[in-house]
Write a protein that holds these residues in place. Structure first.
Motif, PDB file in Angstrom:
ATOM      1  N   VAL A  91       0.850  -1.194   0.000  1.00 34.77           N
ATOM      2  CA  VAL A  91       0.000   0.000   0.000  1.00 34.77           C
ATOM      3  C   VAL A  91       0.885   1.243   0.000  1.00 34.77           C
ATOM      4  O   VAL A  91       1.930   1.270   0.657  1.00 34.77           O
ATOM      5  N   ILE A  92       0.443   2.262  -0.729  1.00 41.06           N
ATOM      6  CA  ILE A  92       1.057   3.589  -0.606  1.00 41.06           C
ATOM      7  C   ILE A  92       0.043   4.505   0.076  1.00 41.06           C
ATOM      8  O   ILE A  92      -1.103   4.612  -0.360  1.00 41.06           O
ATOM      9  N   ILE A  93       0.493   5.139   1.146  1.00 42.83           N
ATOM     10  CA  ILE A  93      -0.338   6.108   1.864  1.00 42.83           C
ATOM     11  C   ILE A  93       0.119   7.510   1.484  1.00 42.83           C
ATOM     12  O   ILE A  93       1.309   7.834   1.595  1.00 42.83           O
ATOM     13  N   TYR A  94      -0.813   8.315   1.011  1.00 43.34           N
ATOM     14  CA  TYR A  94      -0.500   9.695   0.661  1.00 43.34           C
ATOM     15  C   TYR A  94      -1.097  10.634   1.709  1.00 43.34           C
ATOM     16  O   TYR A  94      -2.223  10.416   2.186  1.00 43.34           O
ATOM     17  N   GLY A  95      -0.358  11.680   2.033  1.00 48.56           N
ATOM     18  CA  GLY A  95      -0.878  12.669   2.966  1.00 48.56           C
ATOM     19  C   GLY A  95       0.161  13.726   3.255  1.00 48.56           C
ATOM     20  O   GLY A  95       1.372  13.493   3.159  1.00 48.56           O
ATOM     21  N   GLU A  96      -0.313  14.904   3.612  1.00 46.15           N
ATOM     22  CA  GLU A  96       0.583  15.996   3.955  1.00 46.15           C
ATOM     23  C   GLU A  96       1.332  15.678   5.252  1.00 46.15           C
ATOM     24  O   GLU A  96       0.953  14.778   6.014  1.00 46.15           O
ATOM     25  N   THR A  97       2.360  16.460   5.514  1.00 40.92           N
ATOM     26  CA  THR A  97       3.098  16.319   6.765  1.00 40.92           C
ATOM     27  C   THR A  97       2.155  16.504   7.952  1.00 40.92           C
ATOM     28  O   THR A  97       1.362  17.440   7.991  1.00 40.92           O
ATOM     29  N   GLY A  98       2.246  15.586   8.911  1.00 37.93           N
ATOM     30  CA  GLY A  98       1.481  15.727  10.139  1.00 37.93           C
ATOM     31  C   GLY A  98       0.076  15.166  10.101  1.00 37.93           C
ATOM     32  O   GLY A  98      -0.672  15.335  11.067  1.00 37.93           O
ATOM     33  N   THR A  99      -0.309  14.502   9.012  1.00 43.01           N
ATOM     34  CA  THR A  99      -1.683  13.985   8.934  1.00 43.01           C
ATOM     35  C   THR A  99      -1.848  12.635   9.628  1.00 43.01           C
ATOM     36  O   THR A  99      -2.967  12.160   9.807  1.00 43.01           O
ATOM     37  N   GLY A 100      -0.721  12.003  10.028  1.00 44.47           N
ATOM     38  CA  GLY A 100      -0.832  10.737  10.743  1.00 44.47           C
ATOM     39  C   GLY A 100      -0.641   9.520   9.871  1.00 44.47           C
ATOM     40  O   GLY A 100      -1.262   8.485  10.103  1.00 44.47           O
ATOM     41  N   LYS A 101       0.261   9.602   8.900  1.00 47.77           N
ATOM     42  CA  LYS A 101       0.466   8.474   7.981  1.00 47.77           C
ATOM     43  C   LYS A 101       1.020   7.253   8.711  1.00 47.77           C
ATOM     44  O   LYS A 101       0.632   6.123   8.434  1.00 47.77           O
ATOM     45  N   GLU A 102       1.930   7.478   9.661  1.00 47.26           N
ATOM     46  CA  GLU A 102       2.478   6.331  10.394  1.00 47.26           C
ATOM     47  C   GLU A 102       1.411   5.671  11.265  1.00 47.26           C
ATOM     48  O   GLU A 102       1.367   4.441  11.396  1.00 47.26           O
ATOM     49  N   GLN A 115     -11.750  25.976  14.730  1.00 43.13           N
ATOM     50  CA  GLN A 115     -12.288  25.626  13.425  1.00 43.13           C
ATOM     51  C   GLN A 115     -12.029  26.697  12.367  1.00 43.13           C
ATOM     52  O   GLN A 115     -12.243  26.448  11.180  1.00 43.13           O
ATOM     53  N   SER A 116     -11.545  27.857  12.801  1.00 43.39           N
ATOM     54  CA  SER A 116     -11.209  28.918  11.849  1.00 43.39           C
ATOM     55  C   SER A 116      -9.744  28.869  11.439  1.00 43.39           C
ATOM     56  O   SER A 116      -9.355  29.488  10.449  1.00 43.39           O
ATOM     57  N   TYR A 117      -8.930  28.159  12.194  1.00 45.53           N
ATOM     58  CA  TYR A 117      -7.499  28.089  11.928  1.00 45.53           C
ATOM     59  C   TYR A 117      -7.237  27.105  10.781  1.00 45.53           C
ATOM     60  O   TYR A 117      -7.936  26.105  10.633  1.00 45.53           O
ATOM     61  N   ALA A 118      -6.214  27.376   9.978  1.00 41.83           N
ATOM     62  CA  ALA A 118      -5.966  26.585   8.756  1.00 41.83           C
ATOM     63  C   ALA A 118      -5.253  25.261   9.022  1.00 41.83           C
ATOM     64  O   ALA A 118      -5.304  24.359   8.196  1.00 41.83           O
ATOM     65  N   TRP A 119      -4.555  25.106  10.131  1.00 45.64           N
ATOM     66  CA  TRP A 119      -3.832  23.900  10.503  1.00 45.64           C
ATOM     67  C   TRP A 119      -2.877  23.410   9.405  1.00 45.64           C
ATOM     68  O   TRP A 119      -2.990  22.276   8.928  1.00 45.64           O
ATOM     69  N   PRO A 120      -1.900  24.232   9.015  1.00 48.18           N
ATOM     70  CA  PRO A 120      -0.952  23.786   7.987  1.00 48.18           C
ATOM     71  C   PRO A 120      -0.119  22.595   8.443  1.00 48.18           C
ATOM     72  O   PRO A 120       0.347  21.818   7.612  1.00 48.18           O
ATOM     73  N   GLY A 121       0.081  22.457   9.767  1.00 47.45           N
ATOM     74  CA  GLY A 121       0.843  21.321  10.280  1.00 47.45           C
ATOM     75  C   GLY A 121      -0.018  20.128  10.632  1.00 47.45           C
ATOM     76  O   GLY A 121       0.471  19.133  11.174  1.00 47.45           O
ATOM     77  N   ASN A 122      -1.324  20.231  10.350  1.00 52.87           N
ATOM     78  CA  ASN A 122      -2.272  19.135  10.526  1.00 52.87           C
ATOM     79  C   ASN A 122      -2.321  18.636  11.975  1.00 52.87           C
ATOM     80  O   ASN A 122      -2.183  19.413  12.900  1.00 52.87           O
ATOM     81  N   VAL A 123      -2.538  17.319  12.165  1.00 52.76           N
ATOM     82  CA  VAL A 123      -2.771  16.787  13.509  1.00 52.76           C
ATOM     83  C   VAL A 123      -1.543  16.962  14.396  1.00 52.76           C
ATOM     84  O   VAL A 123      -1.656  17.178  15.600  1.00 52.76           O
ATOM     85  N   ARG A 124      -0.360  16.883  13.820  1.00 53.83           N
ATOM     86  CA  ARG A 124       0.856  17.076  14.612  1.00 53.83           C
ATOM     87  C   ARG A 124       0.872  18.465  15.245  1.00 53.83           C
ATOM     88  O   ARG A 124       1.193  18.634  16.423  1.00 53.83           O
ATOM     89  N   GLU A 125       0.519  19.470  14.462  1.00 51.85           N
ATOM     90  CA  GLU A 125       0.475  20.836  14.988  1.00 51.85           C
ATOM     91  C   GLU A 125      -0.617  20.963  16.043  1.00 51.85           C
ATOM     92  O   GLU A 125      -0.418  21.579  17.101  1.00 51.85           O
ATOM     93  N   LEU A 126      -1.788  20.379  15.765  1.00 44.95           N
ATOM     94  CA  LEU A 126      -2.897  20.440  16.730  1.00 44.95           C
ATOM     95  C   LEU A 126      -2.494  19.804  18.060  1.00 44.95           C
ATOM     96  O   LEU A 126      -2.787  20.340  19.136  1.00 44.95           O
ATOM     97  N   LYS A 127      -1.815  18.664  17.995  1.00 51.40           N
ATOM     98  CA  LYS A 127      -1.403  17.983  19.225  1.00 51.40           C
ATOM     99  C   LYS A 127      -0.469  18.859  20.046  1.00 51.40           C
ATOM    100  O   LYS A 127      -0.621  18.968  21.271  1.00 51.40           O
TER     101      LYS A 127
END
Length: 455
Positions: free
Chosen positions: A170-181, A352-364
């Protein structure tokens, strides 16, 4: 228009009850009026979405007893007592016993409305946080690991469960910080290989001269400093799952060897001649579409791309943000022995107004900061985070050379920390810097390792 809240009014005097009800309804409240405390008490549950407004002196069960019984059923229910002038000392004691507020009779109607509005807001926030916690607590299995209610994350969970059974690459695609691992780990855990090893390796975090040894292992004496035999990741993952993160950064010469290992189901350690059979599933992860990468071999792509899984960025599942944030705040509070913090409406709007460029990693990272510092304002944290977002470097010839050099140096260290996910050892090797020098420069440029680590 949304009602400002619901009021359970208890007063044994019909005229007072009717007048108060009318005033509150004109002010926008939904009112349930009761002549006796017992009738109101029967309607109170832990989920009651209302404020209890009760007179103190009533026949039968009085207001104080009603308050005590109500708080037994709903400990966070706001109770406002209506008291005569001579009952102020008693009302003060009631505040210590759990009353939200008390108002002396005769009261100013506008002041009553203001206090009830505040109490309704408190109750609404309490119930909202309770619902978030109950939602998290009620989750099990995959729902508890890939948290969210959005259609996007539900699709990921459904596709993941279907792919887990197939035992294909499988190939998992996703931006940095989306939780691919995390997704790769779930694919392994729900597969028939779950009893064996899940072996992750970040292809971008290992120096090019070491990655072949990391993947295939080596015999003693295979190269300088190879003092003893080392088992590589392919061999260690046999019968389990090998996760190749940031596979787009894998050198071309190594791609050939990986392709051969996957085709022949065997590897050779460096310095050895005897092939070693391996039986493994490979899950790769990339931030970019490998079809469009001229530096990625087409034959290796097709060997890996038996199936694909796309992880949406957080901005495409924004309805999941409050739930995820509450989850990490709770974890941060438990891990650092802090009292759990709740979120206001304003906080949820800001999340919910913030763009979260770092995704879940940034949110954490932001959630943990919010959890461990009771003085921290979420709006301020998000504002500072937005100011820190990486911006393209622009030439500023009017500044002194030393300033321009410092800007460039800070950017290189930021990029290395981002690429290697806060792995200080890998950053030291990539930039050829000793630990002390790197630490000093990170302090000078305000760089925090925790801002770059994986969730």
């Amino acid at each position: 228009m949304m009602m400002p809240g619901r009021v359970m009014l208890v007063d044994d005097e019909a005229m007072v009850r009717e007048a108060t009800s009318q005033w509150l309804e004109l002010s926008g409240f939904e009112v349930e009026a009761y002549e006796a405390a017992e009738a109101a008490l029967a309607r109170i549950t832990p989920e009651t979405d209302a404020v209890l407004l009760t007179d103190v002196r009533m026949p039968g069960m009085d207001g104080l007893e009603l308050m005590r019984e109500a708080l037994q059923r709903a400990p966070d229910l706001p109770v406002i007592l209506l008291t005569a002038h001579g009952d102020v000392d008693m009302a003060t004691d009631a505040m210590r016993a759990g009353a939200y507020d008390f108002i002396e009779k005769p009261y100013v109607p506008d002041r009553l409305v203001e206090r009830i509005q505040r109490a309704c807001e408190k109750r609404r926030l309490t119930l909202e946080n309770l619902r978030l916690q109950q939602n998290l607590a009620s989750r099990s299995g995959l729902d508890a690991r890939l948290i969210g209610i959005s259609p996007a994350i539900q699709r990921v969970r459904n596709e993941l469960l279907a792919l887990a059974e197939l035992d294909t690459n499988v190939i998992i695609y996703g931006e940095t910080g989306t939780g691919k691992e995390l997704v790769a780990q779930c694919l392994h855990d729900y597969s028939n290989r779950a009893r064996h090893h899940f072996v992750p390796i970040n292809c971008g975090a290992i120096p090019e001269n070491l990655i072949e040894s990391e993947l295939f292992g080596h015999e003693a004496g295979a190269f300088t400093h190879a003092a003893k035999r080392r088992i590589g990741k392919f061999e260690y993952a046999s019968k389990g799952t090998l996760f190749l993160d940031e596979i787009e950064s894998m050198p071309l010469n190594l791609q050939v060897k990986v392709l051969r290992a996957l085709q022949e189901h065997q590897i050779e350690r460096l310095g050895a001649n005897a092939p070693i059979p391996v039986d493994l599933r490979v899950i790769a992860a990339a931030k970019v579409d490998l079809r469009d990468d001229p530096n990625f071999r087409e034959d290796l792509f097709y060997r890996l791309n038996v199936s694909e899984l796309h992880i949406p960025p957080l901005r495409e599942r924004i309805e999941d943000v409050p739930l995820l944030f509450a989850h990490y705040v709770h974890r941060g509070a438990v891990d650092h022995d802090r009292e759990p913090r709740t979120l206001s409406d304003h906080d949820i709007d800001a999340l919910q107004s913030y763009a979260w460029p770092g995704n879940v990693r940034e949110l954490k990272n932001i959630a943990i900061r919010y959890a461990i510092d009771p003085r921290a304002s979420l709006v301020d944290l998000l504002s500072r985070q937005q100011q820190m977002q990486f911006k393209p470097v622009v030439t500023r010839p009017n500044l002194p050379l030393a300033v321009q050099v410092a800007d460039y140096e800070a950017r290189l260290i930021r990029e290395a920390l981002e690429k290697h996910r806060g792995n200080i050892k890998a950053v030291m090797e990539a930039l050829d810097l000793p630990r002390r020098t790197l630490n000093q420069k990170m302090v000078r440029y305000g760089l925090n390792r925790a801002d770059f680590t994986e969730e």
